[in-house]
Design a protein around this motif. Structure first.
Motif, PDB file in Angstrom:
ATOM      1  N   GLY A 849       0.790  -1.234   0.000  1.00 40.95           N
ATOM      2  CA  GLY A 849       0.000   0.000   0.000  1.00 40.95           C
ATOM      3  C   GLY A 849       0.814   1.272   0.000  1.00 40.95           C
ATOM      4  O   GLY A 849       0.262   2.355  -0.151  1.00 40.95           O
ATOM      5  N   ARG A 850       2.154   1.189   0.183  1.00 41.31           N
ATOM      6  CA  ARG A 850       2.981   2.398   0.193  1.00 41.31           C
ATOM      7  C   ARG A 850       3.388   2.746  -1.227  1.00 41.31           C
ATOM      8  O   ARG A 850       3.524   1.878  -2.095  1.00 41.31           O
ATOM      9  N   LYS A 851       3.628   4.035  -1.421  1.00 42.99           N
ATOM     10  CA  LYS A 851       4.167   4.483  -2.702  1.00 42.99           C
ATOM     11  C   LYS A 851       5.658   4.199  -2.733  1.00 42.99           C
ATOM     12  O   LYS A 851       6.356   4.405  -1.742  1.00 42.99           O
ATOM     13  N   PRO A 852       6.192   3.739  -3.871  1.00 50.44           N
ATOM     14  CA  PRO A 852       7.597   3.312  -3.928  1.00 50.44           C
ATOM     15  C   PRO A 852       8.547   4.492  -3.971  1.00 50.44           C
ATOM     16  O   PRO A 852       8.224   5.559  -4.472  1.00 50.44           O
ATOM     17  N   GLY A 853       9.768   4.283  -3.445  1.00 49.36           N
ATOM     18  CA  GLY A 853      10.843   5.258  -3.571  1.00 49.36           C
ATOM     19  C   GLY A 853      10.605   6.519  -2.758  1.00 49.36           C
ATOM     20  O   GLY A 853       9.634   6.652  -2.028  1.00 49.36           O
ATOM     21  N   THR A 854      11.560   7.445  -2.915  1.00 53.75           N
ATOM     22  CA  THR A 854      11.469   8.724  -2.203  1.00 53.75           C
ATOM     23  C   THR A 854      10.935   9.839  -3.083  1.00 53.75           C
ATOM     24  O   THR A 854      10.694  10.943  -2.601  1.00 53.75           O
ATOM     25  N   GLY A 855      10.796   9.617  -4.366  1.00 57.29           N
ATOM     26  CA  GLY A 855      10.289  10.657  -5.248  1.00 57.29           C
ATOM     27  C   GLY A 855      11.292  11.748  -5.535  1.00 57.29           C
ATOM     28  O   GLY A 855      10.912  12.865  -5.864  1.00 57.29           O
ATOM     29  N   LEU A 856      12.606  11.410  -5.444  1.00 56.99           N
ATOM     30  CA  LEU A 856      13.641  12.415  -5.677  1.00 56.99           C
ATOM     31  C   LEU A 856      14.410  12.183  -6.973  1.00 56.99           C
ATOM     32  O   LEU A 856      15.093  13.095  -7.447  1.00 56.99           O
ATOM     33  N   GLY A 857      14.311  10.981  -7.564  1.00 55.62           N
ATOM     34  CA  GLY A 857      15.145  10.656  -8.724  1.00 55.62           C
ATOM     35  C   GLY A 857      14.945  11.593  -9.895  1.00 55.62           C
ATOM     36  O   GLY A 857      15.904  12.137 -10.454  1.00 55.62           O
ATOM     37  N   LEU A 858      13.710  11.795 -10.326  1.00 59.05           N
ATOM     38  CA  LEU A 858      13.440  12.655 -11.476  1.00 59.05           C
ATOM     39  C   LEU A 858      13.727  14.121 -11.157  1.00 59.05           C
ATOM     40  O   LEU A 858      14.186  14.873 -12.016  1.00 59.05           O
ATOM     41  N   ALA A 859      13.429  14.547  -9.903  1.00 58.55           N
ATOM     42  CA  ALA A 859      13.737  15.929  -9.528  1.00 58.55           C
ATOM     43  C   ALA A 859      15.234  16.190  -9.574  1.00 58.55           C
ATOM     44  O   ALA A 859      15.689  17.248 -10.024  1.00 58.55           O
ATOM     45  N   ILE A 860      16.036  15.184  -9.144  1.00 60.03           N
ATOM     46  CA  ILE A 860      17.493  15.336  -9.189  1.00 60.03           C
ATOM     47  C   ILE A 860      17.970  15.356 -10.637  1.00 60.03           C
ATOM     48  O   ILE A 860      18.834  16.168 -11.007  1.00 60.03           O
ATOM     49  N   ALA A 861      17.421  14.480 -11.467  1.00 56.56           N
ATOM     50  CA  ALA A 861      17.807  14.473 -12.879  1.00 56.56           C
ATOM     51  C   ALA A 861      17.531  15.823 -13.531  1.00 56.56           C
ATOM     52  O   ALA A 861      18.370  16.372 -14.258  1.00 56.56           O
ATOM     53  N   LYS A 862      16.363  16.387 -13.277  1.00 55.16           N
ATOM     54  CA  LYS A 862      16.021  17.690 -13.837  1.00 55.16           C
ATOM     55  C   LYS A 862      16.974  18.772 -13.340  1.00 55.16           C
ATOM     56  O   LYS A 862      17.439  19.620 -14.104  1.00 55.16           O
ATOM     57  N   GLY A 863      17.277  18.759 -12.018  1.00 55.62           N
ATOM     58  CA  GLY A 863      18.181  19.768 -11.464  1.00 55.62           C
ATOM     59  C   GLY A 863      19.579  19.676 -12.068  1.00 55.62           C
ATOM     60  O   GLY A 863      20.185  20.706 -12.399  1.00 55.62           O
ATOM     61  N   PHE A 864      20.115  18.437 -12.250  1.00 59.70           N
ATOM     62  CA  PHE A 864      21.462  18.280 -12.814  1.00 59.70           C
ATOM     63  C   PHE A 864      21.504  18.716 -14.273  1.00 59.70           C
ATOM     64  O   PHE A 864      22.448  19.397 -14.711  1.00 59.70           O
ATOM     65  N   VAL A 865      20.469  18.334 -15.030  1.00 57.74           N
ATOM     66  CA  VAL A 865      20.450  18.688 -16.459  1.00 57.74           C
ATOM     67  C   VAL A 865      20.371  20.210 -16.634  1.00 57.74           C
ATOM     68  O   VAL A 865      21.094  20.798 -17.452  1.00 57.74           O
ATOM     69  N   GLU A 866      19.508  20.861 -15.891  1.00 59.10           N
ATOM     70  CA  GLU A 866      19.388  22.312 -16.017  1.00 59.10           C
ATOM     71  C   GLU A 866      20.636  23.019 -15.511  1.00 59.10           C
ATOM     72  O   GLU A 866      20.986  24.094 -16.017  1.00 59.10           O
ATOM     73  N   ALA A 867      21.316  22.466 -14.510  1.00 56.98           N
ATOM     74  CA  ALA A 867      22.562  23.066 -14.035  1.00 56.98           C
ATOM     75  C   ALA A 867      23.630  23.038 -15.120  1.00 56.98           C
ATOM     76  O   ALA A 867      24.504  23.917 -15.158  1.00 56.98           O
ATOM     77  N   MET A 868      23.567  22.048 -16.024  1.00 58.93           N
ATOM     78  CA  MET A 868      24.538  21.971 -17.124  1.00 58.93           C
ATOM     79  C   MET A 868      24.074  22.735 -18.362  1.00 58.93           C
ATOM     80  O   MET A 868      24.720  22.678 -19.410  1.00 58.93           O
ATOM     81  N   GLY A 869      22.949  23.429 -18.272  1.00 61.84           N
ATOM     82  CA  GLY A 869      22.464  24.235 -19.383  1.00 61.84           C
ATOM     83  C   GLY A 869      21.564  23.493 -20.334  1.00 61.84           C
ATOM     84  O   GLY A 869      21.219  24.027 -21.393  1.00 61.84           O
ATOM     85  N   GLY A 870      21.150  22.276 -19.977  1.00 62.92           N
ATOM     86  CA  GLY A 870      20.278  21.510 -20.854  1.00 62.92           C
ATOM     87  C   GLY A 870      18.827  21.614 -20.433  1.00 62.92           C
ATOM     88  O   GLY A 870      18.463  22.379 -19.553  1.00 62.92           O
ATOM     89  N   SER A 871      17.994  20.790 -21.098  1.00 60.86           N
ATOM     90  CA  SER A 871      16.571  20.764 -20.783  1.00 60.86           C
ATOM     91  C   SER A 871      16.114  19.321 -20.759  1.00 60.86           C
ATOM     92  O   SER A 871      16.731  18.438 -21.368  1.00 60.86           O
ATOM     93  N   ILE A 872      15.024  19.080 -20.030  1.00 58.95           N
ATOM     94  CA  ILE A 872      14.478  17.729 -19.923  1.00 58.95           C
ATOM     95  C   ILE A 872      12.978  17.812 -20.144  1.00 58.95           C
ATOM     96  O   ILE A 872      12.318  18.755 -19.684  1.00 58.95           O
ATOM     97  N   ALA A 873      12.450  16.852 -20.888  1.00 60.60           N
ATOM     98  CA  ALA A 873      11.018  16.825 -21.185  1.00 60.60           C
ATOM     99  C   ALA A 873      10.528  15.393 -21.095  1.00 60.60           C
ATOM    100  O   ALA A 873      11.300  14.440 -21.183  1.00 60.60           O
ATOM    101  N   VAL A 874       9.203  15.245 -20.905  1.00 61.50           N
ATOM    102  CA  VAL A 874       8.593  13.926 -20.807  1.00 61.50           C
ATOM    103  C   VAL A 874       7.380  13.894 -21.715  1.00 61.50           C
ATOM    104  O   VAL A 874       6.685  14.907 -21.869  1.00 61.50           O
ATOM    105  N   GLU A 875       7.154  12.721 -22.341  1.00 60.94           N
ATOM    106  CA  GLU A 875       5.963  12.535 -23.158  1.00 60.94           C
ATOM    107  C   GLU A 875       5.420  11.135 -22.921  1.00 60.94           C
ATOM    108  O   GLU A 875       6.181  10.173 -22.722  1.00 60.94           O
TER     109      GLU A 875
END
Length: 902
Positions: A849-875
């Motif tokens: 019944g618990r939600k998996p993980g901490t919910g930080l993986g995608l937020a960290i990926a977005k932060g690292f990519v934008e720190a390097m001047g890139g962009s991230i999108a999802v479809e």
């Protein structure tokens, strides 16, 4: 009455408790009150100060005037004394009390002599009692001295008694607010002996004083005033104590005075006399100004006069109120019943015999209508003149006819026009009712200029009508009796019609002014009603106020704890040091300051605080331009400032609501994080602890394969813990802005291979493929951050994608290099797509019944990519209505196209 009801009735008085609570945090004021100079006020004050110093009290002499008396100077020795402030004024250097030094020293008790003293120019406050009020507000106890003749309500009486004009006065409220009044009494004979012995003034000055001010009769009268005023203050304190403690006692019947004033000269004497009566009876008093609703309002000059009288009454301790109505007597008596008035004070100006014959005075009407109340009639000191002044309470359009040139010109022109028109009509046809043309002229004059012009037109029309159109012509005689009757009726009709028309005109003007004020308030309210941004509120307020009063406007509010200019009009308005000082005082003390006030009057602007439910929100300053605001501008200003205060408070509440919502959301996230981490950390920790315990207790007896399994479990769970801790640290670095990429040329083949390898170790059952373009150029990025971001995307696809295989694509075009991670699972809903990169946001649930993980993986990926001047999108969906694709894009640099991977 039952005991329960009796106990309920004996509860403390709420007003008394509120008055007591308002003194919390304030210093206590002790006034040493004397009847005249030389009775020993300063000596007694210093003697008590020495006793307090011996007892260990932190007491300081802020300012003491010894006047060269040796016994007083000896008491000063040994007491801490603050240095005086030097102020250059013309060719003199004045020694003044240093208020800032006293606030900085902040003693428990400070002695400040000469309460009624006027400060030197350029001081913060014009009067010393205002310095003392600031000390009290800062929580410092103050001892000061005052002679009875310096009380504002008694200064006129003292001048009549002694023949000496008292120039320095103190509002009566200062004495009423004193916590302790110490009466320093000395018999008049003993004071005169001290004066002759040179203990008060030098011999020459003493001799002149005994011949003028210090006469036995004068001193006796002053002593009586001091004793009475002290007794009244003690009685007030006793009554307050009884009320605060719900003690039943001999309650006396309270007196309540109603004071009626107008803009006439006599009203000032009425206010002063009422103040003296209220002090003698220890009574509350209410000053009212009445305005007829069926007539034009007072002129700006008269309204200004009323405002000055109101300010005088408030300084003397009275309340003020404006009421409107058609019948003054009815309104006064109705207010008396509402306010439980016991006595009325009203002016009775000198009136001529003609006025007394044809018109009943307001005091006479009150005497006939009232019952159970006393009435005090205040008469003018001046003897009656041939043209007596009329009280402002008795004005009406029919009472006086001020004649001016426009009225005369209008009367002549309209009468002449009516006569010419009537003569022209008579030449064509004989009409029996030509008087209607002259009546029309009266109406035109009334509507154009008012009653004075209508009255004059009535007289001129009557003469012209008689002279030109009533036989015998061209004479002022009337031959036919019926013509006499018609002539009299014409004059009466003309006067009556003129009065009605002028009344309509005045009512129209009043309605127009009120409609203009209402329209202004409506415009301001409508513009502020939908505004929740503080900057928009400030700009709207400044522009509207400038448009109404046509003066420079400045609005200041605190920013980062410092009062700063938020907006002004004209935009080039600059605030100097005096203006900023006045603005800060108004904000900190909640009182008006600057030009036209008693605080920092050298400022060119007057500042008024905008007080909301939570305290002072802002201050508004406007330029006086050497003239005060007229009553209409004053009312509009106050009304708009009230609206602005409400709008600012609403804007602050909106900001606070957003902040509270963000805080609650943050707390929810933190709770989610702690809940998730506490479970996800306990699981690997429990596995590691169990494996270590098993190895420790049974390791030498366990098969080698079992030991390897336990060691592998320890390694896997340790790596899992390392990932959790690494994610938390990475998220902290991103939020703190501490991510600083080390940019270098990166081969994407190596980055992708390393990320896929890490992911396969964690998800060996998931198929992970890579598809990388052959001519893929090098990318300028941080390999560690890029690898971690790509690993987080692959790990997310393995855990939550739910479909295999997971594919990593890498390609380049002329503008950018792209990396994508695609799975063939059920995809992400449209609602989740908007929140997928939020930290702590998780989709789906585990079996428990618990939600998996901490919910930080995608937020960290977005932060690292934008720190390097890139962009991230999802479809989603990505392929044939299935799966999810995350795409990373990085801009190609100019020289990287020539560099191919080895």
């Amino acid at each position: 009455m039952s005991d329960a009801l009796r106990d309920t009735d004996r509860r403390p008085d709420p007003d008394a408790l509120l008055g007591l609570a308002s003194k919390d945090g304030r210093g206590k004021l002790t006034i040493f009150l004397g009847a005249a100079p030389g009775v020993g006020k300063t000596y007694a004050m210093l003697a008590r100060a020495r006793v307090q110093m011996t007892a260990g009290t932190d007491i300081v002499l802020g300012l003491v005037e010894t006047h060269g008396r040796s016994e007083t100077e000896r008491l000063v020795e040994g007491l801490e004394t603050l240095p005086r402030r030097k102020i250059a004024y013309k060719e003199w250097v004045l020694d003044e009390f240093d208020l800032d030094a006293a606030l900085a020293r902040r003693p428990r008790v400070i002695v400040v002599d000469e309460l009624a003293h006027s400060n030197a120019p350029e001081s913060r406050h014009p009067k010393r009692y205002q310095d003392i009020e600031e000390l009290l507000a800062a929580g410092i106890d103050v001892w000061t001295a005052l002679n009875i003749q310096h009380l504002e309500s008694l200064s006129g009486i003292v001048s009549q008694i002694t023949g000496v004009v008292v120039r320095e006065t103190v509002p009566d409220r200062v004495l009423k607010q004193a916590d302790v009044v110490v009466l320093i009494d000395l018999p008049p004979e003993e004071l005169i002996n001290r004066l002759r012995e040179g203990k008060v003034y030098m011999p020459d000055n003493a001799r002149r004083a005994t011949e003028s001010f210090f006469r036995l009769g004068n001193l006796t009268a002053l002593r009586e005033l001091a004793l009475r005023r002290t007794a009244d203050r003690v009685d007030d304190q006793m009554v307050d104590y009884l009320k605060q403690n719900a003690i039943e006692g001999p309650w006396r019947t309270g007196e309540r005075l109603l004071v009626c004033i107008g803009p006439d000269a006599l009203s000032e004497k009425v206010v002063l006399t009422a103040s003296h009566l209220a002090s003698g009876m220890n009574a509350r008093w209410l000053v009212v100004s009445l305005e007829r609703t069926d007539q034009g309002g007072d002129s700006p000059e008269l309204q200004t006069r009323i405002d000055e009288l109101f300010r005088l009454a408030e300084r003397l301790g009275g309340e003020t109120k404006r009421i409107q109505g058609k019948d003054f007597v009815h309104e006064i008596l109705r207010l008396c019943r509402k306010e439980h008035v016991t006595q009325i004070v009203i002016g009775a100006p000198q009136r001529s015999r003609l006025q007394r014959l044809f018109r009943r005075a307001l005091p006479d009407a009150l005497l006939e209508e009232q019952s159970g109340m006393g009435i005090h009639l205040i008469t003018d000191d001046a003897p009656p003149s041939k043209t007596p002044r009329q009280s402002g309470l008795e004005r009406s359009p029919f009472a006086s006819l001020p004649v001016n040139l426009p009225d005369i010109a209008t009367a002549i022109v309209t009468t002449a026009a009516a006569a010419v028109l009537a003569a022209s009509i008579v030449e064509l046809v004989a009409l029996p009712n030509l008087s209607m043309l002259f009546l029309l002229a009266v109406l035109v004059s009334a509507l154009r200029q008012g009653y004075a012009a209508a009255f004059m037109t009535s007289i001129f029309s009557a003469l012209a009508y008689n002279f030109f159109f009533i036989k015998p012509l061209y004479t002022l005689t009337i031959a036919a009796p019926h013509e006499v009757f018609a002539f009299v009726i014409f004059i009466a009709a003309a006067l009556l019609a003129g009065g009605i028309a002028s009344r309509i005109r005045e009512q129209g003007q009043v309605a127009a002014r009120r409609a203009a004020q209402t329209q202004i308030l409506y415009d301001v309210s409508s513009k502020l009603a939908g505004t929740v941004d503080a900057d928009a509120v400030v700009w709207t307020a400044v522009s509207q106020l400038n448009g109404i009063i046509k003066r420079p406007i400045a609005l200041l509010s605190p920013q980062d704890g410092v009062l700063a200019l938020r907006s002004c009009w004209p935009p080039d308005t600059e605030l100097g040091v005096p203006e900023m000082a006045a603005a800060r005082f108004a904000f900190e003390k909640g009182e008006a300051a600057g030009a036209g006030t008693g605080t920092l009057p050298n400022s060119t602007l007057q500042f008024r605080p905008l007080r909301g439910p939570a305290g002072i929100l802002s201050v508004c300053g406007y330029q006086l331009s050497g003239e005060p605001l007229d009553p209409m501008e004053e009312r509009a200003l106050l009304a708009i400032l009230d609206q602005v205060t409400i709008a600012l408070d609403r804007a602050h509440l909106t900001v606070r609501s957003v902040e509270d919502q963000a805080r609650l959301e943050r707390e929810r996230f933190q709770s989610t994080l702690l809940s998730s981490i506490s479970h996800d950390l306990r699981t690997p920790l429990a596995t590691i602890t169990g494996a270590v315990t098993s190895l420790k207790e049974f390791g030498d007896r366990m098969p080698a394969e079992s030991r390897r399994d336990l060691l592998q479990s320890i390694e896997e769970e340790g790596e899992r813990l390392s990932r959790f801790v690494g994610n938390l640290l990475d998220m902290t670095r991103i939020e703190a802005g501490a991510v600083e990429p080390k940019r270098d040329w990166v081969d994407l083949n190596d980055v992708v291979a390393d990320a896929i390898g890490r992911a396969r170790r964690l998800a060996p059952s998931t198929e992970i493929n890579a598809s990388i373009a052959r001519d893929l150029p090098l990318l300028r990025a941080d390999s560690m951050l890029l690898g971690q971001a790509l690993f987080n995307l692959i790990d997310n696809a393995c855990k939550h994608g739910g479909g295999t295989p997971v594919t990593v694509y890498a390609k380049a075009d002329d503008a950018a290099i792209s990396l994508s991670v695609t799975d063939l699972g059920k995809g992400i809903s449209e609602n989740d797509l908007d929140r997928i990169f939020e930290k702590f946001y998780r989709r789906g649930k585990k079996a428990d019944g618990r939600k998996p993980g901490t919910g930080l993986g995608l937020a960290i990926a977005k932060g690292f990519v934008e720190a390097m001047g890139g962009s991230i999108a999802v479809e989603s969906p990505a392929v044939k209505r299935l799966g999810t694709r995350f795409t990373l894009r990085f801009a190609r640099e100019k020289d990287e196209r020539d560099r191919q991977p080895a």
